[in-house]
Design a protein around this motif. Structure first.
Motif, short mmCIF file in Angstrom:
data_model
loop_
_atom_site.label_atom_id
_atom_site.label_comp_id
_atom_site.label_asym_id
_atom_site.label_seq_id
_atom_site.Cartn_x
_atom_site.Cartn_y
_atom_site.Cartn_z
N LYS A 166 0.76 -1.16 -0.09
CA LYS A 166 0.10 0.03 0.01
C LYS A 166 0.84 1.24 -0.13
N VAL A 167 0.43 2.28 -0.36
CA VAL A 167 0.89 3.66 -0.30
C VAL A 167 1.45 3.90 1.37
N GLY A 168 2.42 4.00 1.58
CA GLY A 168 3.05 4.41 2.97
C GLY A 168 3.54 3.13 3.53
N GLY A 169 3.52 1.82 2.51
CA GLY A 169 3.93 0.63 3.10
C GLY A 169 5.34 0.62 2.81
N VAL A 170 6.01 -0.47 3.45
CA VAL A 170 7.30 -0.72 3.24
C VAL A 170 7.66 -2.02 2.62
N ILE A 171 8.77 -1.90 1.66
CA ILE A 171 9.61 -3.07 1.18
C ILE A 171 11.05 -3.01 1.83
N ALA A 172 11.43 -4.24 2.40
CA ALA A 172 12.68 -4.26 2.89
C ALA A 172 13.38 -5.29 2.10
N TYR A 173 14.45 -4.88 1.75
CA TYR A 173 15.68 -6.03 0.86
C TYR A 173 16.52 -6.15 1.58
N ASP A 174 16.92 -7.46 2.28
CA ASP A 174 18.00 -7.86 2.99
C ASP A 174 19.50 -7.97 2.22
N ASN A 175 20.22 -8.02 2.92
CA ASN A 175 21.97 -8.41 2.41
C ASN A 175 22.19 -7.32 1.25
N THR A 176 21.73 -6.12 1.28
CA THR A 176 22.03 -5.17 0.16
C THR A 176 23.54 -4.62 0.47
N LEU A 177 24.16 -5.05 1.31
CA LEU A 177 25.76 -4.70 1.50
C LEU A 177 26.52 -5.77 1.15
N TRP A 178 26.02 -6.78 1.21
CA TRP A 178 26.70 -8.12 0.67
C TRP A 178 28.11 -8.19 1.37
N PHE A 179 28.15 -8.58 2.66
CA PHE A 179 29.51 -8.74 3.31
C PHE A 179 30.40 -7.63 3.01
N GLY A 180 29.83 -6.46 2.72
CA GLY A 180 30.67 -5.24 2.25
C GLY A 180 31.28 -5.22 0.97
N SER A 181 30.90 -6.23 0.00
CA SER A 181 31.58 -6.39 -1.35
C SER A 181 31.08 -5.40 -2.21
N VAL A 182 29.75 -4.57 -1.77
CA VAL A 182 29.32 -3.59 -2.81
C VAL A 182 30.35 -2.30 -2.82
N ALA A 183 30.94 -2.10 -1.79
CA ALA A 183 31.57 -1.11 -1.64
C ALA A 183 33.30 -1.32 -2.16
N GLN A 184 33.59 -2.60 -2.46
CA GLN A 184 34.96 -2.75 -3.07
C GLN A 184 34.96 -2.71 -4.43
N SER A 185 36.36 -2.63 -5.07
CA SER A 185 36.76 -2.56 -6.21
C SER A 185 36.52 -3.97 -6.80
N ASP A 186 36.52 -4.12 -8.32
CA ASP A 186 36.42 -5.36 -9.05
C ASP A 186 37.76 -6.03 -8.80
N GLU A 187 38.66 -5.38 -8.50
CA GLU A 187 40.00 -6.00 -8.39
C GLU A 187 40.34 -6.93 -7.17
N GLU A 188 39.52 -6.59 -6.16
CA GLU A 188 39.69 -7.11 -4.95
C GLU A 188 39.17 -8.51 -4.75
N GLU A 189 39.98 -9.40 -4.19
CA GLU A 189 39.46 -10.68 -4.12
C GLU A 189 38.57 -10.85 -3.00
N MET A 190 37.67 -12.03 -3.63
CA MET A 190 36.44 -12.25 -2.79
C MET A 190 35.79 -13.64 -3.56
N MET A 191 35.21 -14.42 -2.56
CA MET A 191 34.73 -15.69 -2.87
C MET A 191 33.73 -15.54 -4.00
N ASP A 192 33.53 -16.62 -5.15
CA ASP A 192 32.66 -16.64 -6.24
C ASP A 192 31.28 -16.27 -6.00
N PHE A 193 30.81 -16.94 -4.95
CA PHE A 193 29.41 -16.28 -4.68
C PHE A 193 29.03 -14.99 -4.30
#
Length: 232
Positions: A166-193
């Motif tokens: 509804k208007v005024g209702g809320v959608i919450a998306y979880d894991n949006t920082l994803w172990f901090g990887s969203v702030a990392q560069s493409d060159e940094e090491e991270m697990m495939d998943f």
């Protein structure tokens, strides 16, 4: 532990859990959490951490929410936290293709006396969302939606959820920082998943930041939560 916090921040996170989260955790939530760790080991991180569950619970009570949707249930920690927070006549439409994982948490849901609030649907979420819209009676009736599922489909869920909430209702998306990887560069090491999920979540975060139909608050609790309040 699930979350973006590391080193000194991890100490602060542990402090939060030990001083205010664990002491106030509902008995059946604790039992569900421990049973999940015992059965699923590493994958128990798929459930929300205790402090995030308590945040969801308080948010629902502040909103006076009665009808919610949960996409991605796993063993049901956030689902049980939601059901406990809703009034006796509240309803949760809980969607997950993995019914076996849900069975892990079901005994604790029953002991908590909230099974009557839950409509668990073992299915792919997009099918259920489209069916709800096609029904013609569900648009604009949902107070809150929580999404903690397949990251590649978060953007696909956004449009039908905006119709259902509804208007005024809320959608919450979880894991949006994803172990901090969203702030990392493409060159940094991270697990495939992590690298694979990072691509989808960066696209989601960029889209939400420019979506004029919502008011957005991006929180660093747990592994990141994007709260989207529908404006129109």
């Amino acid at each position: 532990m699930k979350g973006i916090l590391q080193s000194e921040a991890l100490t602060k996170f542990t402090y939060i859990l030990e001083t205010s989260a664990y002491p106030r955790e509902h008995e059946q939530l604790k039992g569900l959490r421990e049973a999940t760790v015992e059965k699923h080991n590493f994958w128990s991180v798929m459930n929300v951490p205790v402090d995030e569950g308590q945040f969801i619970s308080m948010l629902l009570k502040i909103m006076n929410a009665k009808k919610t949707i949960e996409i991605g249930v796993f063993t049901g920690y956030s689902l049980l936290a939601t059901a406990l927070a809703l009034p006796q006549d509240g309803k949760v439409i809980a969607i997950d293709p993995d019914k076996e994982a849900y069975q892990t948490g079901l005994p604790f849901i029953r002991k908590a006396g909230v099974e009557h609030k839950i409509n668990f649907i073992s299915s792919e979420a997009i099918t259920v969302l489209n069916d709800l819209i096609a029904d013609g009676k569900e648009e604009g009736t949902v107070d809150f939606a929580f999404v903690d599922a397949d990251k590649e489909n978060y953007l696909n869920y956004h449009e039908p959820l905006l119709k259902l909430v509804k208007v005024g209702g809320v959608i919450a998306y979880d894991n949006t920082l994803w172990f901090g990887s969203v702030a990392q560069s493409d060159e940094e090491e991270m697990m495939d998943f992590v690298r694979a999920g990072r691509v989808h979540l960066r696209k989601l975060n960029e889209f939400l930041a420019s979506d004029p139909r919502i008011e957005l608050s991006h929180l660093s609790i747990g592994d990141g939560v994007a709260l989207c309040r529908r404006l129109y």
